[in-house]
Design an enzyme around this catalytic site. Sequence first.
Site, PDB file in Angstrom:
ATOM      1  N   GLN A 168      62.455 -10.063  -1.422  1.00 37.90           N
ATOM      2  CA  GLN A 168      61.515 -10.245  -0.128  1.00 37.90           C
ATOM      3  C   GLN A 168      60.248 -11.111  -0.677  1.00 37.90           C
ATOM      4  O   GLN A 168      59.612 -11.667   0.250  1.00 37.90           O
ATOM      5  CB  GLN A 168      60.892  -8.951   0.103  1.00 37.90           C
ATOM      6  CG  GLN A 168      61.803  -7.949   0.800  1.00 37.90           C
ATOM      7  CD  GLN A 168      62.457  -8.424   1.959  1.00 37.90           C
ATOM      8  OE1 GLN A 168      61.591  -9.059   2.592  1.00 37.90           O
ATOM      9  NE2 GLN A 168      63.461  -8.337   2.153  1.00 37.90           N
ATOM     10  N   HIS A 228      60.547 -14.265  -1.986  1.00 35.63           N
ATOM     11  CA  HIS A 228      61.039 -15.495  -1.615  1.00 35.63           C
ATOM     12  C   HIS A 228      60.925 -15.671  -0.127  1.00 35.63           C
ATOM     13  O   HIS A 228      60.708 -16.674   0.382  1.00 35.63           O
ATOM     14  CB  HIS A 228      62.472 -15.877  -2.282  1.00 35.63           C
ATOM     15  CG  HIS A 228      62.467 -16.053  -3.696  1.00 35.63           C
ATOM     16  ND1 HIS A 228      63.320 -14.879  -4.377  1.00 35.63           N
ATOM     17  CD2 HIS A 228      62.289 -16.590  -4.560  1.00 35.63           C
ATOM     18  CE1 HIS A 228      63.192 -15.269  -5.668  1.00 35.63           C
ATOM     19  NE2 HIS A 228      62.551 -16.529  -5.890  1.00 35.63           N
ATOM     20  N   GLN A 253      51.821 -21.089 -12.904  1.00 37.37           N
ATOM     21  CA  GLN A 253      52.933 -22.328 -12.570  1.00 37.37           C
ATOM     22  C   GLN A 253      52.206 -22.935 -11.354  1.00 37.37           C
ATOM     23  O   GLN A 253      52.388 -24.055 -11.265  1.00 37.37           O
ATOM     24  CB  GLN A 253      54.100 -21.525 -12.323  1.00 37.37           C
ATOM     25  CG  GLN A 253      55.232 -22.570 -11.628  1.00 37.37           C
ATOM     26  CD  GLN A 253      56.587 -21.961 -11.356  1.00 37.37           C
ATOM     27  OE1 GLN A 253      57.233 -21.899 -12.237  1.00 37.37           O
ATOM     28  NE2 GLN A 253      56.668 -21.209 -10.255  1.00 37.37           N
ATOM     29  N   MET A 269      57.249  -8.163  -6.986  1.00 34.72           N
ATOM     30  CA  MET A 269      58.719  -8.448  -6.895  1.00 34.72           C
ATOM     31  C   MET A 269      59.172  -9.799  -7.823  1.00 34.72           C
ATOM     32  O   MET A 269      58.182 -10.689  -7.690  1.00 34.72           O
ATOM     33  CB  MET A 269      58.889  -9.016  -5.556  1.00 34.72           C
ATOM     34  CG  MET A 269      58.865  -7.610  -4.542  1.00 34.72           C
ATOM     35  SD  MET A 269      59.622  -8.065  -2.900  1.00 34.72           S
ATOM     36  CE  MET A 269      59.216  -6.400  -2.060  1.00 34.72           C
ATOM     37  N   GLY A 328      54.487 -18.778  -4.899  1.00 34.18           N
ATOM     38  CA  GLY A 328      54.004 -17.436  -5.157  1.00 34.18           C
ATOM     39  C   GLY A 328      53.230 -17.314  -5.964  1.00 34.18           C
ATOM     40  O   GLY A 328      53.266 -17.877  -7.288  1.00 34.18           O
ATOM     41  N   MET A 343      64.867 -20.412  -7.843  1.00 35.75           N
ATOM     42  CA  MET A 343      65.968 -20.275  -9.006  1.00 35.75           C
ATOM     43  C   MET A 343      67.122 -19.246  -8.420  1.00 35.75           C
ATOM     44  O   MET A 343      67.730 -18.569  -9.234  1.00 35.75           O
ATOM     45  CB  MET A 343      65.418 -19.978 -10.420  1.00 35.75           C
ATOM     46  CG  MET A 343      64.674 -21.004 -10.640  1.00 35.75           C
ATOM     47  SD  MET A 343      64.655 -21.322 -12.534  1.00 35.75           S
ATOM     48  CE  MET A 343      63.768 -19.822 -12.919  1.00 35.75           C
ATOM     49  N   GLY A 344      67.066 -18.982  -7.000  1.00 39.67           N
ATOM     50  CA  GLY A 344      68.002 -17.850  -6.608  1.00 39.67           C
ATOM     51  C   GLY A 344      67.664 -16.433  -7.013  1.00 39.67           C
ATOM     52  O   GLY A 344      66.484 -16.286  -7.353  1.00 39.67           O
ATOM     53  N   ALA A 345      68.617 -15.612  -6.854  1.00 42.83           N
ATOM     54  CA  ALA A 345      68.346 -14.117  -7.093  1.00 42.83           C
ATOM     55  C   ALA A 345      67.335 -13.859  -5.928  1.00 42.83           C
ATOM     56  O   ALA A 345      66.244 -13.164  -6.439  1.00 42.83           O
ATOM     57  CB  ALA A 345      68.073 -13.910  -8.361  1.00 42.83           C
TER      58      ALA A 345
HETATM   59  O1  PAF Z   1      59.376 -20.327 -10.067  1.00 45.56           O
HETATM   60  C1  PAF Z   1      60.456 -20.682 -10.029  1.00 45.56           C
HETATM   61  O2  PAF Z   1      61.533 -20.234  -9.391  1.00 45.56           O
HETATM   62  C2  PAF Z   1      60.810 -21.895 -10.866  1.00 45.56           C
HETATM   63  O3  PAF Z   1      59.867 -22.085 -11.686  1.00 45.56           O
HETATM   64  C3  PAF Z   1      60.758 -23.112  -9.769  1.00 45.56           C
HETATM   65  C4  PAF Z   1      59.446 -23.541  -9.319  1.00 45.56           C
HETATM   66  C5  PAF Z   1      61.890 -23.153  -8.842  1.00 45.56           C
HETATM   67  C6  PAF Z   1      61.069 -24.355 -10.554  1.00 45.56           C
HETATM   68  O4  PAF Z   1      62.396 -24.316 -11.224  1.00 45.56           O
END
Ligand code: PAF
Length: 283
Positions: free
Chosen positions: A35, A37, A155, A186, A149, A30-32
């Site tokens: 490290q 990511h 999730q 992070m 992650g 979801m951006g932002a």
């Molecule tokens: O973990 C996230 O950033 C979000 O939940 C995802 C997996 C990109 C779905 O929008």
Amino acid sequence: MIIFKKVVALHQFITSLKQQNKTIGFVPTMGALHQGHLSLIDACKKACDVTVCSIFVNPTQFNDPKDFEKYPITLEQDMLLLTQHEMDILFLPSVNEIYPAGVHTLPHYNLGALENILEGKYRPGHFQGVCQVVDRLLNIVQPDKLFLGRKDYQQCMVINKLIELKQLPIALSIQPTLREEDGLAMSSRNMRLTAAGRKKAVVLYRTLLFIKENAFKKGIPVLIEEAKAKLLASGFEKIDYITVADANTLQEIKALGASANAVVLAAAFLDGVRLIDNLSLSA
Ligand code: PAF
């Protein structure tokens, strides 16, 4: 880096890569970006011929509209980081591209017990939203491997369940949580903390460590109460949960056997920012 904003164009491009027998790895975000990511992207690049990253702040997974409004957006910085990281493909869709028929007729997923415990209990509808967007993204990107992650432990389990439910030929790779030097996990949400809050935030990790270190010495219910008291004393405003759970089912555990495969998970608010973290309790 090639940037796609349209589903059809990306889908066609991926189909041509697949015809050349290229393996596709996918890192949804979801951006932002931070490290954490980038470590997912590095793992993806190592394992796959082509890496696709998506940036899409999915409205359907926010049960609290204020949380959605406040979600940090740093697109220019994200694109710079991705370019420096030699990303192959960035998918940057609009809400219309992802949900062309609107958000009111989206599928419902049978997630079983996972849906209403822990995160699901405190963020009703959240995991349905996660499944709606991930299902759609997987359909568009058609990856061979998906990288997530471990910080978002539940999730990861939910998306694993989605892959099972849809019988998708996708290998899920769960990467370790990346931590700041002081131990704070992070997260994009960390940038919403005040300077004072940022210093206190590490107490969440230290509290999980305290539980890990004492889990086989003291009773779990007593430890959890001590942990809650520590968090509140250090300035956390509200605790949604601190729970020791079975690592495979996320069902709560009140006593640990020697061979227990357990995880401790927590969600708590600091500076009005909801932070989550988890630690494995197995040796
Ligand atoms: O973990 C996230 O950033 C979000 O939940 C995802 C997996 C990109 C779905 O929008």
